[in-house]
Design a protein around this motif. Structure first.
Motif, PDB file in Angstrom:
ATOM      1  N   ASP A   1     -70.521 -51.442  -3.015  1.00 54.83           N
ATOM      2  CA  ASP A   1     -71.661 -52.350  -3.191  1.00 54.83           C
ATOM      3  C   ASP A   1     -72.399 -52.137  -4.505  1.00 54.83           C
ATOM      4  O   ASP A   1     -72.800 -53.105  -5.171  1.00 54.83           O
ATOM      5  CB  ASP A   1     -72.648 -52.186  -2.034  1.00 54.83           C
ATOM      6  N   GLU A   2     -72.587 -50.863  -4.867  1.00 52.28           N
ATOM      7  CA  GLU A   2     -73.459 -50.548  -5.991  1.00 52.28           C
ATOM      8  C   GLU A   2     -72.734 -50.363  -7.318  1.00 52.28           C
ATOM      9  O   GLU A   2     -73.365 -50.405  -8.373  1.00 52.28           O
ATOM     10  CB  GLU A   2     -74.266 -49.269  -5.679  1.00 52.28           C
ATOM     11  N   LEU A   3     -71.402 -50.178  -7.275  1.00 55.84           N
ATOM     12  CA  LEU A   3     -70.671 -49.955  -8.520  1.00 55.84           C
ATOM     13  C   LEU A   3     -69.522 -50.950  -8.709  1.00 55.84           C
ATOM     14  O   LEU A   3     -69.511 -51.729  -9.675  1.00 55.84           O
ATOM     15  CB  LEU A   3     -70.125 -48.521  -8.565  1.00 55.84           C
ATOM     16  N   ILE A   4     -68.572 -50.939  -7.800  1.00 54.46           N
ATOM     17  CA  ILE A   4     -67.351 -51.715  -7.997  1.00 54.46           C
ATOM     18  C   ILE A   4     -67.608 -53.221  -7.933  1.00 54.46           C
ATOM     19  O   ILE A   4     -67.182 -53.967  -8.820  1.00 54.46           O
ATOM     20  CB  ILE A   4     -66.286 -51.317  -6.963  1.00 54.46           C
ATOM     21  N   TYR A   5     -68.284 -53.668  -6.904  1.00 59.33           N
ATOM     22  CA  TYR A   5     -68.502 -55.108  -6.710  1.00 59.33           C
ATOM     23  C   TYR A   5     -69.230 -55.739  -7.898  1.00 59.33           C
ATOM     24  O   TYR A   5     -68.769 -56.746  -8.451  1.00 59.33           O
ATOM     25  CB  TYR A   5     -69.247 -55.339  -5.397  1.00 59.33           C
ATOM     26  N   PRO A   6     -70.355 -55.178  -8.333  1.00 57.65           N
ATOM     27  CA  PRO A   6     -71.035 -55.800  -9.488  1.00 57.65           C
ATOM     28  C   PRO A   6     -70.267 -55.626 -10.798  1.00 57.65           C
ATOM     29  O   PRO A   6     -70.288 -56.524 -11.650  1.00 57.65           O
ATOM     30  CB  PRO A   6     -72.396 -55.085  -9.533  1.00 57.65           C
ATOM     31  N   ALA A   7     -69.589 -54.492 -10.970  1.00 60.04           N
ATOM     32  CA  ALA A   7     -68.840 -54.276 -12.214  1.00 60.04           C
ATOM     33  C   ALA A   7     -67.691 -55.262 -12.349  1.00 60.04           C
ATOM     34  O   ALA A   7     -67.419 -55.779 -13.440  1.00 60.04           O
ATOM     35  CB  ALA A   7     -68.307 -52.843 -12.268  1.00 60.04           C
ATOM     36  N   MET A   8     -67.015 -55.544 -11.237  1.00 61.49           N
ATOM     37  CA  MET A   8     -65.857 -56.422 -11.290  1.00 61.49           C
ATOM     38  C   MET A   8     -66.210 -57.848 -11.700  1.00 61.49           C
ATOM     39  O   MET A   8     -65.359 -58.592 -12.166  1.00 61.49           O
ATOM     40  CB  MET A   8     -65.132 -56.418  -9.951  1.00 61.49           C
ATOM     41  N   LYS A   9     -67.464 -58.226 -11.536  1.00 62.03           N
ATOM     42  CA  LYS A   9     -67.888 -59.556 -11.981  1.00 62.03           C
ATOM     43  C   LYS A   9     -67.755 -59.691 -13.496  1.00 62.03           C
ATOM     44  O   LYS A   9     -67.618 -60.789 -14.012  1.00 62.03           O
ATOM     45  CB  LYS A   9     -69.332 -59.813 -11.548  1.00 62.03           C
ATOM     46  N   GLU A  10     -67.792 -58.538 -14.201  1.00 61.24           N
ATOM     47  CA  GLU A  10     -67.689 -58.548 -15.659  1.00 61.24           C
ATOM     48  C   GLU A  10     -66.305 -58.160 -16.178  1.00 61.24           C
ATOM     49  O   GLU A  10     -65.952 -58.512 -17.307  1.00 61.24           O
ATOM     50  CB  GLU A  10     -68.722 -57.587 -16.254  1.00 61.24           C
ATOM     51  N   ILE A  11     -65.521 -57.439 -15.364  1.00 58.64           N
ATOM     52  CA  ILE A  11     -64.284 -56.849 -15.907  1.00 58.64           C
ATOM     53  C   ILE A  11     -63.020 -57.262 -15.158  1.00 58.64           C
ATOM     54  O   ILE A  11     -61.948 -56.753 -15.456  1.00 58.64           O
ATOM     55  CB  ILE A  11     -64.380 -55.301 -15.901  1.00 58.64           C
ATOM     56  N   GLU A  12     -63.122 -58.190 -14.214  1.00 59.51           N
ATOM     57  CA  GLU A  12     -61.953 -58.520 -13.392  1.00 59.51           C
ATOM     58  C   GLU A  12     -60.736 -58.888 -14.233  1.00 59.51           C
ATOM     59  O   GLU A  12     -59.620 -58.469 -13.934  1.00 59.51           O
ATOM     60  CB  GLU A  12     -62.273 -59.658 -12.425  1.00 59.51           C
ATOM     61  N   ASP A  13     -60.930 -59.652 -15.299  1.00 57.53           N
ATOM     62  CA  ASP A  13     -59.810 -60.091 -16.124  1.00 57.53           C
ATOM     63  C   ASP A  13     -59.233 -58.974 -16.986  1.00 57.53           C
ATOM     64  O   ASP A  13     -58.162 -59.135 -17.568  1.00 57.53           O
ATOM     65  CB  ASP A  13     -60.243 -61.242 -17.036  1.00 57.53           C
ATOM     66  N   MET A  14     -59.920 -57.852 -17.046  1.00 59.14           N
ATOM     67  CA  MET A  14     -59.467 -56.749 -17.901  1.00 59.14           C
ATOM     68  C   MET A  14     -58.729 -55.663 -17.139  1.00 59.14           C
ATOM     69  O   MET A  14     -58.117 -54.781 -17.750  1.00 59.14           O
ATOM     70  CB  MET A  14     -60.673 -56.103 -18.610  1.00 59.14           C
ATOM     71  N   VAL A  15     -58.798 -55.693 -15.808  1.00 60.14           N
ATOM     72  CA  VAL A  15     -58.267 -54.571 -15.033  1.00 60.14           C
ATOM     73  C   VAL A  15     -57.161 -54.993 -14.072  1.00 60.14           C
ATOM     74  O   VAL A  15     -57.088 -56.142 -13.634  1.00 60.14           O
ATOM     75  CB  VAL A  15     -59.384 -53.872 -14.225  1.00 60.14           C
ATOM     76  N   ASP A  16     -56.305 -54.041 -13.791  1.00 62.25           N
ATOM     77  CA  ASP A  16     -55.320 -54.156 -12.720  1.00 62.25           C
ATOM     78  C   ASP A  16     -55.904 -53.360 -11.563  1.00 62.25           C
ATOM     79  O   ASP A  16     -55.770 -52.136 -11.516  1.00 62.25           O
ATOM     80  CB  ASP A  16     -53.978 -53.579 -13.179  1.00 62.25           C
ATOM     81  N   PHE A  17     -56.599 -54.073 -10.672  1.00 59.84           N
ATOM     82  CA  PHE A  17     -57.383 -53.403  -9.630  1.00 59.84           C
ATOM     83  C   PHE A  17     -56.562 -53.152  -8.375  1.00 59.84           C
ATOM     84  O   PHE A  17     -55.772 -53.990  -7.951  1.00 59.84           O
ATOM     85  CB  PHE A  17     -58.611 -54.240  -9.262  1.00 59.84           C
ATOM     86  N   LYS A  18     -56.797 -51.988  -7.780  1.00 58.99           N
ATOM     87  CA  LYS A  18     -56.142 -51.660  -6.516  1.00 58.99           C
ATOM     88  C   LYS A  18     -57.133 -50.924  -5.621  1.00 58.99           C
ATOM     89  O   LYS A  18     -57.907 -50.076  -6.092  1.00 58.99           O
ATOM     90  CB  LYS A  18     -54.908 -50.785  -6.756  1.00 58.99           C
ATOM     91  N   MET A  19     -57.113 -51.260  -4.343  1.00 60.58           N
ATOM     92  CA  MET A  19     -57.931 -50.579  -3.341  1.00 60.58           C
ATOM     93  C   MET A  19     -56.996 -49.797  -2.422  1.00 60.58           C
ATOM     94  O   MET A  19     -56.184 -50.385  -1.706  1.00 60.58           O
ATOM     95  CB  MET A  19     -58.752 -51.595  -2.545  1.00 60.58           C
ATOM     96  N   SER A  20     -57.083 -48.481  -2.476  1.00 59.75           N
ATOM     97  CA  SER A  20     -56.204 -47.624  -1.677  1.00 59.75           C
ATOM     98  C   SER A  20     -57.026 -46.873  -0.642  1.00 59.75           C
ATOM     99  O   SER A  20     -58.237 -46.688  -0.795  1.00 59.75           O
ATOM    100  CB  SER A  20     -55.452 -46.642  -2.581  1.00 59.75           C
ATOM    101  N   PHE A  21     -56.328 -46.407   0.395  1.00 60.11           N
ATOM    102  CA  PHE A  21     -57.033 -45.765   1.504  1.00 60.11           C
ATOM    103  C   PHE A  21     -56.572 -44.322   1.704  1.00 60.11           C
ATOM    104  O   PHE A  21     -55.450 -43.958   1.362  1.00 60.11           O
ATOM    105  CB  PHE A  21     -56.858 -46.593   2.777  1.00 60.11           C
ATOM    106  N   ILE A  22     -57.486 -43.543   2.247  1.00 59.22           N
ATOM    107  CA  ILE A  22     -57.276 -42.105   2.414  1.00 59.22           C
ATOM    108  C   ILE A  22     -56.989 -41.801   3.880  1.00 59.22           C
ATOM    109  O   ILE A  22     -57.666 -42.299   4.780  1.00 59.22           O
ATOM    110  CB  ILE A  22     -58.524 -41.329   1.947  1.00 59.22           C
ATOM    111  N   GLY A  23     -55.990 -40.991   4.108  1.00 61.61           N
ATOM    112  CA  GLY A  23     -55.621 -40.604   5.467  1.00 61.61           C
ATOM    113  C   GLY A  23     -54.528 -39.553   5.418  1.00 61.61           C
ATOM    114  O   GLY A  23     -54.264 -38.961   4.366  1.00 61.61           O
ATOM    115  N   THR A  24     -53.880 -39.346   6.551  1.00 58.30           N
ATOM    116  CA  THR A  24     -52.792 -38.381   6.646  1.00 58.30           C
ATOM    117  C   THR A  24     -51.604 -39.049   7.314  1.00 58.30           C
ATOM    118  O   THR A  24     -51.749 -39.650   8.380  1.00 58.30           O
ATOM    119  CB  THR A  24     -53.217 -37.151   7.480  1.00 58.30           C
ATOM    120  N   THR A  25     -50.449 -38.965   6.687  1.00 60.29           N
ATOM    121  CA  THR A  25     -49.249 -39.527   7.311  1.00 60.29           C
ATOM    122  C   THR A  25     -48.737 -38.572   8.383  1.00 60.29           C
ATOM    123  O   THR A  25     -48.759 -37.352   8.214  1.00 60.29           O
ATOM    124  CB  THR A  25     -48.151 -39.776   6.261  1.00 60.29           C
TER     125      THR A  25
END
Length: 224
Positions: free
Chosen positions: A47-71
């Motif tokens: 909410d406070e970093l990624i969401y607002p930042a992406m409004k300015e940099i979406e076209d510049m980045v290859d964005f990925k959202m990964s999750f943490i866990g244990t296989t």
């Protein structure tokens, strides 16, 4: 004045096309967040970093959202239990279904889920997020439900979660939320505080660093 047509051999045309593709690929800066779907630090970070930042940099980045866990032998284990694993899959399914396949198409859906993360496995809540933020972007409740319920397909919820968790583990990430820029840890939100943020933890700081990396990448890229 008559202009002559210039006909280039196919091999040269293919080489030029490849160079353009490589240049465009180089121009995108890898930006990745590693989170858990029922984590307050993930919610704040998004909410406070990624969401607002992406409004300015979406076209510049290859964005990925990964999750943490244990296989595990039977699948994946998540810190906050099976409902978090389900929540992780719901996020991944939203991103997979998004049309067009860009972050802005599924960010509203993911933000909705994170803003009330304790309910992320509640069917009616997921439906509300899909109907209010996903419609128009290919993210319907039925499609998300079918995806998250698919335990066998390559693009089913379980397979995508396993790959996502493997990716986080291979990167050595343990804390939610970890932000990585160009393959390196840029900032970590953990225990309701920021750490390892040498360049600062504000939106402007991340935007500045992405723009710097993007500009450097284009300078080093292929010139035609």
């Amino acid at each position: 004045m008559h202009l002559q047509r210039l006909i280039l051999p196919t091999s040269i045309l293919l080489a030029l096309a490849s160079a353009v593709d490589n240049h465009e690929s180089l121009s995108k800066v890898p930006l990745e967040i590693h989170i858990m779907s029922k984590c307050p630090d993930a919610q704040y970070c998004f909410d406070e970093l990624i969401y607002p930042a992406m409004k300015e940099i979406e076209d510049m980045v290859d964005f990925k959202m990964s999750f943490i866990g244990t296989t595990t032998e039977s699948g994946v284990a998540c810190m906050h239990g099976p409902t978090e694993c389900l929540g992780n899959m719901i996020h991944l399914c939203g991103a997979h279904l998004a049309n067009p396949p860009v972050p802005s198409s599924y960010f509203g859906f993911s933000k909705c889920l994170l803003d009330d993360y304790s309910r992320v496995s509640n069917g009616e809540f997921v439906r509300e997020c899909a109907e209010s933020k996903g419609e128009g972007h290919g993210i319907s409740f039925d499609a998300v439900n079918n995806c998250a319920s698919d335990m066998t397909g390559d693009n089913g919820g379980l397979a995508m979660l396993q790959r996502s968790v493997d990716r986080s583990n291979e990167a050595g990430v343990r804390a939610s939320c970890t932000v990585r820029l160009a393959g390196k840890v840029r900032c970590v939100r953990d225990g309701r505080r920021w750490r390892d943020c040498d360049g600062g933890s504000e939106v402007g700081d991340l935007v500045r660093d992405v723009k710097a990396a993007y500009g450097a990448d284009r300078t080093d890229g292929v010139e035609l």
